[in-house]
Design an enzyme around this catalytic site. Structure first.
Site, PDB file in Angstrom:
ATOM      1  N   CYS A  54      -5.284  -7.066   5.108  1.00 28.77           N
ATOM      2  CA  CYS A  54      -4.381  -7.381   4.465  1.00 28.77           C
ATOM      3  C   CYS A  54      -4.852  -6.943   2.720  1.00 28.77           C
ATOM      4  O   CYS A  54      -5.540  -7.540   2.204  1.00 28.77           O
ATOM      5  CB  CYS A  54      -4.232  -8.330   4.177  1.00 28.77           C
ATOM      6  SG  CYS A  54      -3.944  -9.709   5.536  1.00 28.77           S
ATOM      7  N   ASP A  55      -5.019  -5.889   3.040  1.00 31.61           N
ATOM      8  CA  ASP A  55      -4.986  -4.977   1.581  1.00 31.61           C
ATOM      9  C   ASP A  55      -4.110  -3.864   1.150  1.00 31.61           C
ATOM     10  O   ASP A  55      -3.291  -3.192   1.457  1.00 31.61           O
ATOM     11  CB  ASP A  55      -6.295  -3.367   2.021  1.00 31.61           C
ATOM     12  CG  ASP A  55      -6.514  -2.556   1.409  1.00 31.61           C
ATOM     13  OD1 ASP A  55      -6.310  -2.706  -0.287  1.00 31.61           O
ATOM     14  OD2 ASP A  55      -7.186  -1.759   1.354  1.00 31.61           O
ATOM     15  N   PHE A  56      -3.599  -5.366   0.210  1.00 31.01           N
ATOM     16  CA  PHE A  56      -3.017  -4.507  -1.178  1.00 31.01           C
ATOM     17  C   PHE A  56      -2.726  -2.686  -1.545  1.00 31.01           C
ATOM     18  O   PHE A  56      -1.941  -2.670  -2.583  1.00 31.01           O
ATOM     19  CB  PHE A  56      -2.298  -5.827  -1.892  1.00 31.01           C
ATOM     20  CG  PHE A  56      -1.622  -6.747  -1.606  1.00 31.01           C
ATOM     21  CD1 PHE A  56      -0.106  -6.726  -0.556  1.00 31.01           C
ATOM     22  CD2 PHE A  56      -2.777  -7.999  -0.200  1.00 31.01           C
ATOM     23  CE1 PHE A  56       0.102  -8.335  -0.098  1.00 31.01           C
ATOM     24  CE2 PHE A  56      -1.989  -8.600   0.219  1.00 31.01           C
ATOM     25  CZ  PHE A  56      -0.819  -8.971   0.092  1.00 31.01           C
ATOM     26  N   GLY A  57      -4.167  -2.947  -1.360  1.00 32.91           N
ATOM     27  CA  GLY A  57      -3.701  -1.496  -2.262  1.00 32.91           C
ATOM     28  C   GLY A  57      -5.075  -1.817  -3.665  1.00 32.91           C
ATOM     29  O   GLY A  57      -5.411  -0.579  -3.570  1.00 32.91           O
ATOM     30  N   ARG A  93       0.868  -1.328   0.056  1.00 29.10           N
ATOM     31  CA  ARG A  93      -0.128   0.328  -0.145  1.00 29.10           C
ATOM     32  C   ARG A  93       0.738   1.169   0.291  1.00 29.10           C
ATOM     33  O   ARG A  93       1.177   2.126  -0.656  1.00 29.10           O
ATOM     34  CB  ARG A  93      -0.506  -0.186   1.321  1.00 29.10           C
ATOM     35  CG  ARG A  93      -2.269  -0.963   1.468  1.00 29.10           C
ATOM     36  CD  ARG A  93      -3.160  -0.513   2.258  1.00 29.10           C
ATOM     37  NE  ARG A  93      -2.590  -0.901   3.617  1.00 29.10           N
ATOM     38  CZ  ARG A  93      -2.440  -1.049   4.109  1.00 29.10           C
ATOM     39  NH1 ARG A  93      -2.726  -2.958   3.822  1.00 29.10           N
ATOM     40  NH2 ARG A  93      -1.583  -1.178   6.074  1.00 29.10           N
TER      41      ARG A  93
END
Length: 466
Positions: free
Chosen positions: A393-396, A193
């Site tokens: 778990c946010d990768f963007g 992110r």
């Protein structure tokens, strides 16, 4: 090194990368392994993954590069995952040995793959058995943790779908437990992110790598009473199982907890204890277990907060024990839900700091590697936890649509717990049973009264990018 590519026609490997981070000047040459670590040598890798919808503004190449480059950066901080295990003899006669973790930075594996003809709906499989192709989304399929002497301790596979991507991770269980796994996964996502918006990367939860050893009771390295790995490595074929997700809403679980406490006229049984008791009862009934047969409930339980002093929240390693309680199938089913829930409650309540010290003392008196591939009685084994922070778990590119696991470590009676997508105390359980038992479980009236319909896929897709 074993090949990570799939021989299946469903999943095609596009490219395999060796991800080698920059050398961390704080990384030691090796780390000694604790009693909790060494017990895992013949167990399978942890295999967990997240399903995402396709980001609207990124190409597959951009997604793969963001994940690969951020993995390289996160491994700088989580340097044990790019090392290898090392086996050394402890004496000239070769009667004992010890295993340690080398931190030379050999690297992790990163696989880019494509699943032909498979979409998000196929992976989610609402109301259906989980598809067999899921096992192809994870590298290092049935590897045991000792294979980390020559093979990667961490292998990631990014699989393209028709309308989404799946990020699967195989993580050597000697290096860490489920808490450590999701600590790493969240740190990886945090770096991705930051890179996406050009922000300087400063981890909010940097890992602590010093292993815990019980004070005043022996010094590392711990000597194992084996002259050869053949004496402790156990490999088994994947059993024939049906695997299915069951969803429990927060409201349904609140009612289950009320029921369990009202039946025993107490207010001490937790939601998790009530749900565990429910699954123990329903699976035992589905198996048609004879009344006189001993049956068990087994739980992988965390030690971190039970120690005195407690471990730091960012401790990276293993800190779990497998504990169990037993009764006869007749007693379990003839009594009510609260009776079983009280057994689970006592099991957890008795796992105190003193109990943990006793378990470690017994291990140090007789160090060994556990055979996790079999049980002497029919059991229900609860692993993972609804407390793990999976959906952050946010990768963007937004929140994951679902959490799924690979085939590693699953036996008849394994129940994998995770938080429900909507949060708020909801829980998802992945139940693994022999095919002859699953149909009976699906039609069990006590279970049907508690399970909830899953969130519709259209709603998940609409909410994931908000």
């Amino acid at each position: 090194m074993a090949s990570l590519s799939s021989n299946s026609s469903t999943v095609r490997t596009i490219k395999t990368y060796a991800v080698i981070p920059k050398t961390n000047p704080q990384a030691p040459r090796q780390l000694h392994l604790s009693a909790w670590d060494l017990g895992m040598l013949t167990a399978h890798y942890i295999q967990k993954g997240l399903l995402f919808a396709n980001p609207p503004d990124l190409s597959v190449e951009q997604i793969v590069e963001r994940l690969r480059s951020s993995l390289e950066e996160v491994l700088f901080h989580f340097y044990p995952l790019s090392g290898r295990l090392r086996l050394d003899t402890c004496d000239g006669g070769g009667v004992t040995c010890h295993v340690e973790l080398g931190c030379a930075g050999n690297g992790a594996e990163f696989v880019h793959a494509v699943a032909d003809g498979i979409g998000i709906a196929d992976v989610v499989a609402d109301g259906q058995d989980l598809p067999k192709f899921l096992r192809e989304f994870f590298p290092l399929g049935q590897f045991v943790n000792f294979d980390g002497c020559t093979d990667p301790l961490l292998a990631v596979q990014v699989t393209e779908l028709i309308d989404g991507i799946f990020v699967g991770c195989s993580f050597n269980h000697v290096i860490g437990d489920g808490t450590s796994f999701w600590h790493f996964f969240n740190a990886w996502a945090e770096i991705a992110r930051c890179k996406a918006i050009g922000k300087e990367v400063v981890l909010s939860r940097p890992p602590l790598h010093d292993r815990w050893f019980i004070g005043g009771y022996g010094e590392p390295p711990i000597k194992l009473p084996y002259s050869s790995p053949a004496e402790f490595i156990v490999r088994s074929s994947q059993p024939l199982l049906r695997e299915k997700m069951f969803h429990f809403s927060a409201e349904s679980l609140a009612n289950l907890k009320i029921r369990a406490n009202q039946e025993c006229d107490k207010d001490t049984i937790s939601t998790f204890q009530a749900l565990s008791a429910l699954m123990w009862r329903c699976i035992t009934r589905a198996r048609c277990t004879p009344q006189e047969q001993i049956t068990g409930y087994k739980l992988a339980i965390q030690n971190r907060t039970r120690l005195q002093p407690p471990l730091m929240p960012n401790y990276f390693g293993n800190s779990i024990n497998a504990i169990r309680t037993t009764t006869t199938a007749g007693e379990l089913l003839d009594n009510n839900l609260s009776w079983a829930a009280w057994l689970v409650h006592q099991l957890i309540n008795d796992h105190t700091y003193c109990a943990i010290r006793d378990l470690v003392h017994k291990y140090m008196d007789n160090p060994r590697v556990y055979n996790t591939h079999m049980s002497d009685i029919p059991i229900v084994m609860m692993i993972s936890s609804p407390r793990f922070d999976m959906y952050s778990c946010d990768f963007g590119w937004g929140k994951a649509l679902a959490v799924r696991s690979g085939s590693a470590g699953k036996l008849d009676g394994t129940v994998v717990a995770s938080p429900g997508w909507e949060g708020g105390g909801s829980i998802d359980l992945e139940v693994c049973l022999s095919p002859e038992y699953m149909h009976a479980l699906e039609t069990d009236e006590e279970l049907l009264a508690v399970i909830s319909p899953p969130i519709e896929l259209e709603i998940l897709l609409g909410m994931s990018n908000k």
